[in-house]
Design an enzyme around this catalytic site. Structure first.
Site, PDB file in Angstrom:
ATOM      1  N   GLU A   1     150.011  34.203 -43.522  1.00 52.13           N
ATOM      2  CA  GLU A   1     150.936  33.135 -43.928  1.00 52.13           C
ATOM      3  C   GLU A   1     152.082  32.941 -42.935  1.00 52.13           C
ATOM      4  OE1 GLU A   1     149.753  35.449 -45.964  1.00 52.13           O
ATOM      5  OE2 GLU A   1     148.853  34.432 -47.689  1.00 52.13           O
TER       6      GLU A   1
ATOM      7  N   MET B   1     162.495  43.304 -23.145  1.00 52.03           N
ATOM      8  CA  MET B   1     163.908  42.970 -23.290  1.00 52.03           C
ATOM      9  C   MET B   1     164.703  44.146 -23.845  1.00 52.03           C
ATOM     10  SD  MET B   1     166.095  40.834 -22.579  1.00 52.03           S
ATOM     11  CE  MET B   1     165.842  39.073 -22.512  1.00 52.03           C
TER      12      MET B   1
ATOM     13  N   LYS C   1     151.409  27.791 -61.744  1.00 55.17           N
ATOM     14  CA  LYS C   1     150.000  27.406 -61.892  1.00 55.17           C
ATOM     15  C   LYS C   1     149.780  26.444 -63.072  1.00 55.17           C
ATOM     16  CE  LYS C   1     145.407  29.418 -62.292  1.00 55.17           C
ATOM     17  NZ  LYS C   1     144.544  29.436 -61.136  1.00 55.17           N
TER      18      LYS C   1
ATOM     19  N   PHE D   1     151.121  39.569 -62.366  1.00 52.99           N
ATOM     20  CA  PHE D   1     150.402  39.817 -61.122  1.00 52.99           C
ATOM     21  C   PHE D   1     150.802  38.783 -60.062  1.00 52.99           C
ATOM     22  CE2 PHE D   1     146.541  39.108 -58.459  1.00 52.99           C
ATOM     23  CZ  PHE D   1     146.582  40.335 -57.801  1.00 52.99           C
ATOM     24  N   GLN D   2     151.161  39.266 -58.900  1.00 52.38           N
ATOM     25  CA  GLN D   2     151.566  38.437 -57.754  1.00 52.38           C
ATOM     26  C   GLN D   2     152.756  37.530 -58.058  1.00 52.38           C
ATOM     27  OE1 GLN D   2     148.005  36.699 -55.967  1.00 52.38           O
ATOM     28  NE2 GLN D   2     147.802  38.565 -54.752  1.00 52.38           N
TER      29      GLN D   2
END
Ligand SMILES: Cc1ncc(C[n+]2csc(CCOP(=O)(O)OP(=O)(O)O)c2C)c(N)n1
Length: 567
Positions: A49, A481, A161, A111-112
């Site tokens: 993602e 760097m 959802k 969940f999630q």
């Protein structure tokens, strides 16, 4: 006719002009994915993602449109946070759609479930949780409106959802409906104030334009170039401003700040008038603030009122859209032409800056026979071969600074780099986004061996969609760097910056179905780059460069711009 929430969302995205969306599915957004194939929106399935949000960001920076990404709830949403903060720091318009657990489960540790609205509150321009399907269309419209108006930025919309499954009659909210009483960015420049600025320019003997990303995001580069030439004022830019003025113009001073040119930093320190345009006086630019531009009057034009007087005190502040301000200023100068000879007034100063540049050009020591390739040479060659016409993305670190110093940017929206946040792993997915916006353009990611490994999985995305992005790794075997700072300020204690157990980047490219090349000698650089640019495939070029090469000039953190370390 009634539509589901998922259908309404996609209808809204279509009407907002979204033609490509970068995303990754999951349970919470499966209803949206179920509908997606019926809509004229191309979905690019990334491999992580973070890749989706950086690609949407790169698409936005390159095209000037609003980028869009779609991810699932929980880990899908949290994986975008770095990219959201990246877009936020650089004022890039993106709309992030996240799935959420059904409304009755919110707050139950379902969940999630994560509170992504809470998590991203401080790194979005605004964010929404849609709790009622009645609000859906208006929320999406407002999200796009907020993302690209005023000071642009990321806007997140969290969609439960059950809202995606609910049904309602679809009504497209009109322009009146999307207005918000509390949100009225002032975009109109004050004409009198602009006239005053032009008077100051007439009186100034050593004026400098200090341009930032605001010039690019407001599409003001052409007017800026016209004005700089007419008023005969040297121009410097921040990292975000590169490309707003052609690098081959004699008035171009180069980038300013920590790794800016001697000329740009010296010009700022000696200037008697600085026109700060769409720039925000970041500490990487100002160095020690108390000693920044000690002799200058400061004019600051910016769309964001909270940026003005934030880091430095300015004499003439103005809140306006940069595009409108410069167009208006141009109109004033055009109507007044001939009344003042700007060229004569500023020529001695321009000449001084050109002399400084001759004395201390941006340079590096070429390798002796048998020594490793110099990274700066690689960037110079990329510039020569592309004539400044490619879209260049970078990762973060020395590679980014060498790209900024040695590639002569000619046009706005050709340099995509994480300025404010300094996000390693940004460049490659951003290049994928830019390539989606401009399929026929040469898009190059100038990378470090450390940064490229942060989102290397997107090779699969690039290969899958036949995106001929070129990744040129300046492979110094170090987190360069950080190593440079360790060398200069921590007695060479190279703790955890040596990248041992590197992958074989050529084989890695091939494993993903891309092409891979390795270069170890300077004399092969040009030949291999040419070959890589000619192939219509995703390509990695692994260039083994001098391991302990440093980026110079350098203003050590906290020092003034006058205290530069030269080569
Ligand atoms: C996500 C992230 N983690 C850590 C850093 C700190 N950091 C800045 S530059 C740098 C080194 C980058 O190494 P590499 O990609 O190999 O590029 P080089 O400097 O060698 O060109 C690191 C670790 C960062 N900017 N971003």
């Amino acid at each position: 006719m009634e539509l589901t929430g998922a259908q309404i969302l996609l209808e809204c995205l279509k009407r907002e002009g979204v033609d490509v969306i970068f995303g990754y599915p999951g349970g919470a957004v499966i209803d949206i994915y179920d509908e997606l194939p019926k809509h004229p929106i191309q979905h690019i399935l990334v491999r992580h993602e973070q890749g989706a949000i950086h690609a949407a960001d790169g698409y936005a920076r390159a095209s000037g449109k609003t980028g869009c990404c779609l991810v699932t709830s929980g880990p899908g949403a949290t994986n975008t946070v770095t990219g959201i903060a990246t877009a936020y720091m650089d004022s890039i318009p993106v709309v992030i759609i996240t799935g959420q657990v059904p409304t009755p489960l919110i707050g139950n540790d379902a969940f999630q479930e994560v509170d992504i609205v809470g998590i991203t509150r401080s790194c979005t321009k605004h964010n929404y949780l849609v709790k009622d399907i009645k609000d859906l269309a208006l929320t999406i419209r407002r999200a796009f409106y907020l993302a690209h108006t005023g000071r642009p930025g990321p806007v997140l919309v969290d969609l439960p959802k059950d809202i995606m499954q609910a049904k309602i009659k679809f009504v497209w909210p009109d322009d009146e409906a999307i207005k918000m009483r509390s949100y009225n960015p002032n975009i109109k420049p004050n004409k009198r104030q602009l006239q005053k600025i032009i008077e100051l320019v007439k009186k100034a003997q050593r004026p400098v334009i200090y341009a930032g990303g605001g010039v690019i995001s407001s599409n003001a580069a052409e007017d800026l170039t016209w004005l700089a030439r007419k008023l005969h004022i040297p121009v410097t830019a921040t990292l975000m401003g590169l490309g707003c003025f052609p690098a081959d113009d004699p008035l171009w001073l180069g980038m300013l700040g920590m790794h800016g040119t001697f000329t740009a930093n010296k010009a700022i320190q000696d200037s008697d008038l600085i026109l700060a345009l769409g720039a925000r006086f970041d500490d990487r630019v100002t160095g020690k603030i108390a000693e920044f531009a000690p002799k200058a009057k400061l004019v600051h034009i910016d769309i964001d009122p909270t940026s003005i007087q934030k880091n430095v005190a300015v004499h003439v502040p103005m809140v306006a859209d940069m595009g409108l301000a410069l167009a208006e200023m141009r109109a004033i100068v055009e109507s007044d032409l001939g009344a003042f000879d700007f060229v004569s007034a500023h020529e001695p100063w321009v000449k001084t800056t050109i002399d400084w540049d001759l004395e201390h050009p941006i340079k590096y020591t070429p390798p002796k026979k048998g020594e490793a390739v110099k990274p700066q040479y690689v960037v110079e060659k990329i510039y020569e071969l592309t004539k400044g016409k490619a879209i260049i993305a970078t990762e973060v670190g020395q590679n980014q600074m060498w790209a900024a110093q040695f590639y002569g940017f000619q046009a706005p929206r050709t340099f995509l780099s994480s300025g404010g946040l300094g996000t390693m792993g940004y460049g490659f997915p951003a290049a994928i986004g830019a390539q989606m916006a401009f399929p026929d353009q040469l898009v190059i990611d100038i990378a470090g061996d450390g940064s490229i490994q942060m989102n290397i999985q997107e090779l699969a995305t690039a290969v899958c969609y036949n995106l001929p992005v070129k990744i040129i790794i300046l492979n110094n075997g170090f987190l360069g760097m950080v190593r440079q700072w360790q060398e200069l300020f921590y007695k060479k204690n190279y703790c955890s910056t040596c990248m041992e157990a590197q992958p074989d980047f050529v084989k890695l490219a091939e494993a993903y179905g891309a092409a891979g090349f390795r270069v170890t000698r300077s004399r092969d650089v040009e030949k291999v780059l040419k070959e890589a640019f000619a192939i219509k495939k995703t390509v990695i070029v692994d260039v083994r460069v001098a391991q302990e090469e440093n980026v110079y000039p350098m203003v050590p953190a906290g020092k003034s711009l006058g205290e530069m370390l030269l080569v």
